[in-house]
Scaffold this active site. Structure first.
Site, PDB file in Angstrom:
ATOM      1  N   HIS A 157       0.833  -1.205   0.000  1.00 17.85           N
ATOM      2  CA  HIS A 157       0.000   0.000   0.000  1.00 17.85           C
ATOM      3  C   HIS A 157       0.873   1.263   0.000  1.00 17.85           C
ATOM      4  O   HIS A 157       0.719   2.144  -0.851  1.00 17.85           O
ATOM      5  CB  HIS A 157      -0.925  -0.034   1.226  1.00 17.85           C
ATOM      6  N   GLU A 158       1.801   1.315   0.937  1.00 16.94           N
ATOM      7  CA  GLU A 158       2.656   2.508   1.024  1.00 16.94           C
ATOM      8  C   GLU A 158       3.576   2.605  -0.193  1.00 16.94           C
ATOM      9  O   GLU A 158       3.881   3.704  -0.666  1.00 16.94           O
ATOM     10  CB  GLU A 158       3.469   2.500   2.320  1.00 16.94           C
ATOM     11  N   GLU A 210      -4.464   7.902  -2.988  1.00 16.06           N
ATOM     12  CA  GLU A 210      -5.016   6.661  -2.460  1.00 16.06           C
ATOM     13  C   GLU A 210      -5.341   5.696  -3.605  1.00 16.06           C
ATOM     14  O   GLU A 210      -5.271   4.475  -3.434  1.00 16.06           O
ATOM     15  CB  GLU A 210      -6.265   6.968  -1.631  1.00 16.06           C
ATOM     16  N   HIS A 270       1.766   4.419  -2.795  1.00 17.39           N
ATOM     17  CA  HIS A 270       1.916   5.876  -2.622  1.00 17.39           C
ATOM     18  C   HIS A 270       3.284   6.330  -3.131  1.00 17.39           C
ATOM     19  O   HIS A 270       3.420   7.350  -3.803  1.00 17.39           O
ATOM     20  CB  HIS A 270       1.794   6.241  -1.143  1.00 17.39           C
TER      21      HIS A 270
END
EC number: 3.4.17.19
Lengths: 504, 504
Positions: A253-254, A292, A257
């Site tokens: 997830h990060e 996101e 980003h």
């Protein structure tokens, strides 16, 4: 470099430094440093504000006449200067004081599950935030002024109808799923050493393209990504030794980003188009929702896909041979996609997560509009959790008090999580149409084609476009939940062996 | 808080942030971040300068009328403003450009051991530094203006006579030592894991009082200590798995610096008395030399003492049982104090270190005075190394090119290493007189009494006093090499079984 460019670079340098002060405080700083660190951060914020409100900066922005990027940057700077000037200094000061008190009160109230102790602080925050919305200005709904801080151009009315459709879909799909047998998940809670989790998570992050020569992974209580220009984009995660998916998908997830930030066009480095002038931090992504969309896309669309585990489960198993000896790739894939309603947002699965978000957005919109009172919140919250998720909330700590957001004044940021899901599906659909054999490449564990498409159509633009413009340019469509709902329906019907409708 | 106090706090916040940018770049930053980090650092330096040269700050300093500390701080601020104003902007710009080019040239020249390639850059740096000295102003010798940046009030004439006496003493003692048998040191170069070295070093640092709730230890290519107020004082070290003393004493050395910063009086936090306004960084210690006195005292006077290892060798041995099975505390103590002339300053032992320093100071003083030319340096260097240390310099990389200092314009900082040694002995002697049973406490492994004396007489004052004032207050004496020479003579005669004169 133009005078506008020079001054913009200086502002971006200060914002990057503010990001560093924050990163360090959350990952490295000894506990004793917190008080003086707060002073340092306040001073740097003040300096950034002064640089922005320097009449010479406004003049330089007014006279800026470089390429298109500089013109767009100058317009954004002038808009931000205008907004800042509309907010009375007194209100900014009151908000800062109220936030500080509210955060302390929230932390204690959550510990004691004592909503009444937090209520007066929340009332004060709502009141001040409403005044902030009035100062910033809006056309339809005061909440729009706040949304605009996180998702420029998004309106409450758009959200309301979008969320209505999402909620109906999600609740119905959830009911179908709950009638089906649950997948086994026992093996996810075996012992997985932090060191091995870290090694693997970082390996997967690099596989999808996270560049460690311009990044690093640390541990922190709450995972986040932060950048000090595209050349230094850091991510964090947290580890639980008896729950494998947390760090594994958290890092993906990060990294999602981080891929955004690392692939902003180099020529936007140290510019206004890599700066959030109202939030006062350095960021290359166009909005919270756009950001996101990238993190969700890499975490869920790629990381939780069957294709991903068909390719990589062998590697996972080689690092954890004992823990995963009795598990197939299919079982692993099903386990990490299990849908089960839960009380806590940050622990929610891919489907029910949106329900947590929509509940919060509905409540905060009504709070800002003055349509509900703070005292009514626990009842409203618990009723909605029962209706959507079928759960009884045992106490406010696991209910209305669970998130820090309202105590810090982040009204308007919750919607961006779900907006990100919707946009992710739109981007993925467009990439599937544009990129030859995208699914084939993903099935071979090749992530370059997808990343390149995202770089070309999303990442490289930085903050040049609004999310709306970006969607139109990249997908030819406005914000549209169609691809997202199709994806969820197909995925979970498939996973749970439910009756399939015609696939998109 | 007064207007002067408020503005001082803001400046200190920016200087602390500059320190953080530097710490992060040296310990955490991915390699890709270096270019934009340099821009961020330059921007923050520029902001700090602007805050200092803001006429409103000068006015506030002129009008400051608080307690004694505020008066002293205001005077220091006005002095610094005056000095900054005397340096033409053009010269500052030229120096920045020349430094950047000279550092690159130095790194290449050192790699190739090619002094001729570095010579024109060094000539340029000497020329600009001489102009800086003229701009800053001096009474006797241009070198005094540079010394003043690191050791306020110290004069070249003082150094010259002091160093003359030190050199004679050191060379004579070295000759005595070299005639004696060498201690065994084989066990120092066995395998010591980095992890265990780190555990032990940190344990010893905490034993002498380093507070980890306001500090942390990281690895870096060159060890250093840095602080962002007394509440966050960090140290670094480097590890060699086949040389135990490096990290062990390196950490004690940096912890000695950190003890100074952590024990500056809390009321000086965020003040000018915790700021170096000319060097543009945050620091609580009075001067480079005073700081070095603390690091040397804890590293050498405490850490390399027989008493220390009588108490702690058992612990060391328990962590490295195989490596130290055949070693006694006495042997260990002798090994870590071995004197042996070497070519490289940073690897030198306690006695010969000063000879390395004096050679550099002599050369840079003559350079700044225009008494020697850059082209003559290798010959001068090599002759002095032969005369003092009895060694032939095989190439300039291991000779005149070994240190980065001159390429970065740090003329005037070298003397502070030796001044630190001298001051450390004076402080230790005064503490021995003031503190009841100081040696008894050290023999029991109790470091509180010594640390408390240093806090009371040195640390807590921050930069309130000049080093000269501090020495007078703490010891009743001016800078005086007597205690240092007595200490060295007794220690090494004892260690090497040489004939003893009457002990002090």
């Amino acid at each position: 470099m133009s005078e506008f460019g020079r001054r913009s670079a200086e502002i971006n340098d200060v914002l990057c430094t503010l990001n560093l002060l924050g990163w360090d405080a959350r990952t490295q700083m000894p506990s004793g440093g917190s008080e003086t660190r707060a002073a340092q951060t306040a001073t740097l914020s003040g300096i950034a504000q002064r640089l922005m409100l320097d009449p010479a900066f406004e003049a330089a922005a007014t006279e800026a006449a470089g390429d298109l990027a500089e013109e767009v940057a100058a317009k954004q700077a002038l808009d931000a200067i205008g907004a800042l000037k509309r907010v009375p200094e007194e209100l900014t000061r009151e908000l800062a004081l109220a936030k500080s008190a509210a955060q302390d009160a929230w932390a204690k109230a959550k510990t004691n599950s004592d909503f009444a102790a937090f209520a007066p602080h929340l009332t004060r925050m709502v009141d001040l935030t409403r005044r902030l919305a009035d100062a910033l200005g809006y056309e339809e709904h005061p909440y729009d002024a706040l949304l605009n801080l996180y998702e420029p151009g998004l309106k409450s009315s758009t959200l309301k109808s979008l969320f209505g459709r999402l909620r109906a879909h999600h609740v119905a799909l959830l009911q179908e799923i709950q009638a089906a047998p649950e997948p086994r998940t026992d093996f996810l809670e075996r012992f997985y050493s932090v060191e091995d989790q870290r090694t693997l998570a970082l390996e997967f992050a690099q596989l999808v393209g996270y560049d460690l020569s311009r990044g690093r992974l640390d541990a922190s209580a709450h995972p986040f990504e932060i950048s000090f220009t595209r050349n230094d984009v850091r991510i964090t995660t947290r580890y639980r030794e008896t729950f494998l998916p947390g760090a594994l998908f958290g890092v993906l997830h990060e990294a999602g980003h981080a891929l955004y930030e690392q692939n902003v066009a180099p020529e936007l480095t140290r510019s206004i188009l890599a700066s959030d002038l109202l939030g006062l931090y350095a960021v290359g992504g166009a909005s919270f929702g756009t950001h996101e969309s990238s993190s969700r896309l890499w975490e869920n669309r790629v990381g939780r896909s069957r294709a991903f585990w068909d390719v990589h489960f062998g590697r996972l198993q080689s690092v954890f041979p004992a823990q995963l000896a009795d598990v197939t790739p299919e079982e692993f894939h099903r386990a990490v996609n299990r849908v089960r309603p839960s009380l806590i947002r940050v622990e929610a699965d891919e489907l029910t997560y949106d329900l947590h978000i929509m509940l919060r957005v509905e409540i905060e919109t009504a709070l800002i509009a003055g349509e509900v009172q703070v005292a009514e919140l626990p009842e409203l919250w618990n009723a909605r959790v029962k209706a959507d998720l079928g759960l009884d909330v045992p106490d406010d700590a696991r209910g209305v008090l669970q998130d820090i957001h309202w105590s810090t004044g982040y009204f308007g940021s919750f919607p961006t999580y779900t907006i990100g899901n919707v946009m992710a599906a739109q981007f993925f659909e467009a990439a599937s149409e544009d990129v030859e054999d995208l699914h084939g490449s993903l099935a071979r564990g090749e992530y370059g084609p997808l990343r390149d498409w995202l770089t070309e159509h999303v990442y490289r633009h930085g903050r040049t476009f609004t999310p709306h413009q970006l969607l139109l340019l990249a997908t030819g469509r406005e914000l549209d939940e169609g691809p997202y709902l199709t994806y969820l329906t197909n995925k979970f019907r498939d996973l749970y062996g439910l009756e399939q409708e015609a696939k998109a």
